[in-house]
Write an enzyme that holds these catalytic residues in place. Structure first.
Site, short mmCIF file in Angstrom:
data_model
loop_
_atom_site.label_atom_id
_atom_site.label_comp_id
_atom_site.label_asym_id
_atom_site.label_seq_id
_atom_site.Cartn_x
_atom_site.Cartn_y
_atom_site.Cartn_z
CG ASP A 5 120.45 -1.61 61.76
OD1 ASP A 5 119.51 -1.98 62.49
OD2 ASP A 5 121.50 -1.13 62.22
CD GLU A 42 102.85 -5.05 59.16
OE1 GLU A 42 104.07 -5.30 59.21
OE2 GLU A 42 102.06 -5.42 60.03
CG ASP A 80 121.58 -5.24 63.34
OD1 ASP A 80 121.00 -5.49 64.41
OD2 ASP A 80 122.76 -4.85 63.28
CG HIS A 124 124.05 1.54 62.08
ND1 HIS A 124 123.00 1.82 62.93
CD2 HIS A 124 125.08 2.33 62.50
CE1 HIS A 124 123.38 2.72 63.83
NE2 HIS A 124 124.64 3.04 63.58
#
Length: 652
Positions: free
Chosen positions: A423, A461, A493, A627
């Site tokens: 994430d 990137e 995610d 996350h």
């Protein structure tokens, strides 16, 4: 084309466009005690689904401040005149504001303190006019404060790429701007959020009624119908009925104790109370640092923690109690530096309030300078005696996880499986830089993790950091298990709809190349699943006319899915208020050889393994852990945590 046509339909209903969506200011709701107002509206999108072209409509709300940006500037000026400009810039830059004279939204990129409403600008015809005269002539608006600075808004990159004509820099009058959305400050205020939720969290029955009224308002509006008929379109007057499936409640286990739960709530806090956790880590050597005002509460908390951790199988020894002379940030940091030893397993800081700078400093010291798991507890959390047992139990379980323990597990039928969660989160210290959290499972039960993070700056990137993280995780897996994983499933995610192709074209080939470089031979058995939470799709259970939220474990993989995708919707969580939002899972690379129902069942299993909540959550646990890691680094650390902490959930 369909969406362009439907914008005209929405305009026919006298709805105002704010951003990309439409709202009805005539039906606004004022929440005067918090100086806020709510505009009800709809998010709409027309697209091809499995069998039909469908209109996806979702009830939405736009929260606006009743006060203006000028009011906020006044408040900041009176609060602290010496650092007024610095505080104003910090608070306002990045905010999205609405100009009520034209109901358009703009992003505040800067504040120009050298300009004011008496300043002049060039019009398209080359003539000059002051802002005061311009607003009086064009919008019939009178500016009252002639010394206020001007807000700066620059055009978005996509607008520049699209060749849209307009000034390079737009100057806005604070007096005519109001903040849209909910700030972090408001979001952390329980009372405000509770009052807003009464209007914004709509239950399934009322949501369905609102959407049906919306459809009928279109069919009864001649102008709206003419826009549709001109293109040979028509709308059904009813919501669509679809078929779904329900997965059974999972069997969980803690050490030698097996249990399940009520599928309607997907909560097992009662079932696990006082039971030994799956794997307990004893806390033998630890520090508790507190300010003078929290001395009595700290002593009560420590004794309660020692008492409640016994039944869960975790032995907690008496800590070294360190009383500070004050509650300044440097007092806490100095105490950690002086009292921590090589044997210290945990640092627990009791702080008088949730000041961010102090929290950040403690986390930096414990994650970057002197690597040790840490726990920060706000004093008022342990001040309520009637809640102390419950609070101490939750903190004890969290400490166990941060030390490398496990609370519960579900059965995983796939041997040699590694599950990865990825994430992103923006870095609050450097504009444009984002943090990528990477978490990989290390054992058969998918309950132990190895974590890394990397940074991405504009033009760089993100695959560079992913490659390093994956390589380190594969080596760690081999070190623990004596072999590399047979199959790898990545839950990705933080990817928008327009970024999926970039993941497919750039990230996946690099991941495959990385695996092949370490494990030569056949093509890696890799599956990549994009996780999308921010979707407008809502699923409502119709049980003989009774509308309610579908239970956790509900799967929909037909009719409303897209024909070009291999995707499904899963409702994995239970909500007490409003309508539950499903999560969309888009399988963009599939080489692991699983059947669709196996991916669905595994995904649901993984929503049971987030240790900060005794119940299912909205995304697989590795995604939520990624996350949490990215959030900690982006908000507090701004550097990669020390490698010594990578094999524990230190970021919980």
């Amino acid at each position: 084309m369909y969406n362009v046509i439907f914008r005209k339909v929405m305009g026919s209903l006298n709805m105002q466009q704010i951003g990309r969506h439409y709202f009805n200011p005539d039906n606004k709701i004022e929440v005067r005690q918090h100086k806020l107002e709510i505009w009800p509206g709809f998010i709409t999108s027309i697209s091809q689904r499995e069998t039909h072209i469908m209109l996806e409509a979702e009830v939405s709300h736009k929260v606006l401040c009743l006060s203006t940006i000028l009011d906020e500037l006044y408040d900041l000026f009176h609060a602290n005149r010496s650092s007024f400009k610095e505080q104003a810039t910090k608070k306002l830059v990045g905010q999205i504001v609405l100009t009520k004279y034209n109901n358009k939204t703009y992003r505040v990129d800067d504040i120009n303190w050298s300009l004011n409403p008496m300043s002049k600008f060039k019009k398209f015809d080359g003539s000059e006019i002051s802002y005061v005269d311009y607003y009086a002539q064009v919008y019939e608006r009178k500016i009252t404060d002639l010394e206020q600075p001007l807000l700066v808004s620059r055009p978005k990159r996509r607008e520049v790429r699209a060749g849209q004509q307009g000034p390079e820099v737009l100057h806005l009058i604070p007096e005519f701007c109001t903040v849209t959305g909910i700030s972090d400050e408001v979001r952390s205020n329980f009372t405000v959020m509770k009052d807003l939720a009464q209007h914004t969290r709509v239950d399934p029955k009322n949501r369905a009624a609102t959407l049906n009224r919306f459809l009928h308002s279109i069919s009864n509006n001649k102008e709206a119908n003419s826009h549709l008929e001109r293109w040979g379109l028509s709308l059904d007057n009813n919501l669509m009925d679809i078929q779904g499936r329900g997965l059974p409640a999972e069997q969980l286990s803690q050490r030698n104790f097996k249990f399940s739960y009520d599928i309607r709530t997907a909560d097992w806090s009662r079932e696990t109370r006082g039971k030994p956790v799956q794997t307990a880590v004893n806390l033998d050597d630890w520090l508790v640092i507190f300010s003078p005002r929290d001395k009595a509460n700290t002593q009560d908390f420590v004794q309660t923690l020692i008492r409640v951790c016994g039944p869960i199988g975790m032995r907690v020894n008496q800590p070294a109690l360190i009383a500070l002379n004050g509650d300044r940030t440097e007092n806490y940091i100095q105490a950690i530096k002086e009292k921590m030893t090589q044997r210290t397993q945990m640092v627990c800081c009791i702080v008088p309030n949730n000041r961010k700078d102090r929290y950040d400093a403690i986390k930096k010291q414990c994650c970057l300078e002197m690597p040790v798991p840490s726990q920060v507890v706000v004093g008022r959390t342990i001040a309520k005696k009637q809640m102390l047992m419950s609070v101490a139990t939750k903190i004890g379980m969290q400490l166990n996880c941060k030390l490398g323990g496990e609370l519960w597990c579900v059965h995983n039928p796939v041997p040699g499986l590694m599950v990865i969660g990825i994430d992103n989160y923006h870095d609050s210290a450097q504009r444009g830089r984002s943090v990528c959290g990477f978490v990989a499972s290390m054992n058969r039960t998918l309950t132990r993790y190895y974590s890394r993070c990397s940074f991405q700056t504009p033009g760089q990137e993100i695959v560079d950091g992913l490659r390093v993280s994956l390589l380190a995780s594969l080596k760690k897996y081999y070190e623990i298990n004596g072999q590399f994983p047979a199959k790898i499933i990545v839950y990705r995610d933080g990817v928008g709809e327009g970024q999926t192709q970039a993941v497919r074209d750039h990230e996946i080939p690099q991941l495959i190349k990385c695996i092949q470089g370490l494990i030569p031979g056949k093509e890696p058995l890799l599956t990549v699943i994009v996780v999308r939470k921010r979707i407008s799709t809502r699923l409502i259970l119709n049980n003989n006319g009774q509308l309610s939220n579908p239970p956790p474990g509900t799967i929909v993989d037909s009719t409303v899915t897209k024909p070009e995708k291999y995707d499904f919707f899963l409702v994995s969580q239970s909500v007490r208020q409003g309508t539950v939002t499903p999560t969309n899972y888009d399988i963009i690379w599939d080489n692991a050889g699983f059947q669709p129902d196996q991916y669905q069942r595994l995904t649901y299993k993984l929503t049971h393994l987030y240790y900060n909540w005794p119940g299912t959550i909205r995304v697989p646990a590795p995604c939520q852990y990624a996350h949490k890691l990215a959030f900690l680094v982006g908000q507090s650390l701004h550097r990669e945590p020390r490698i010594e902490l990578a094999d524990r959930l230190f970021f919980l």
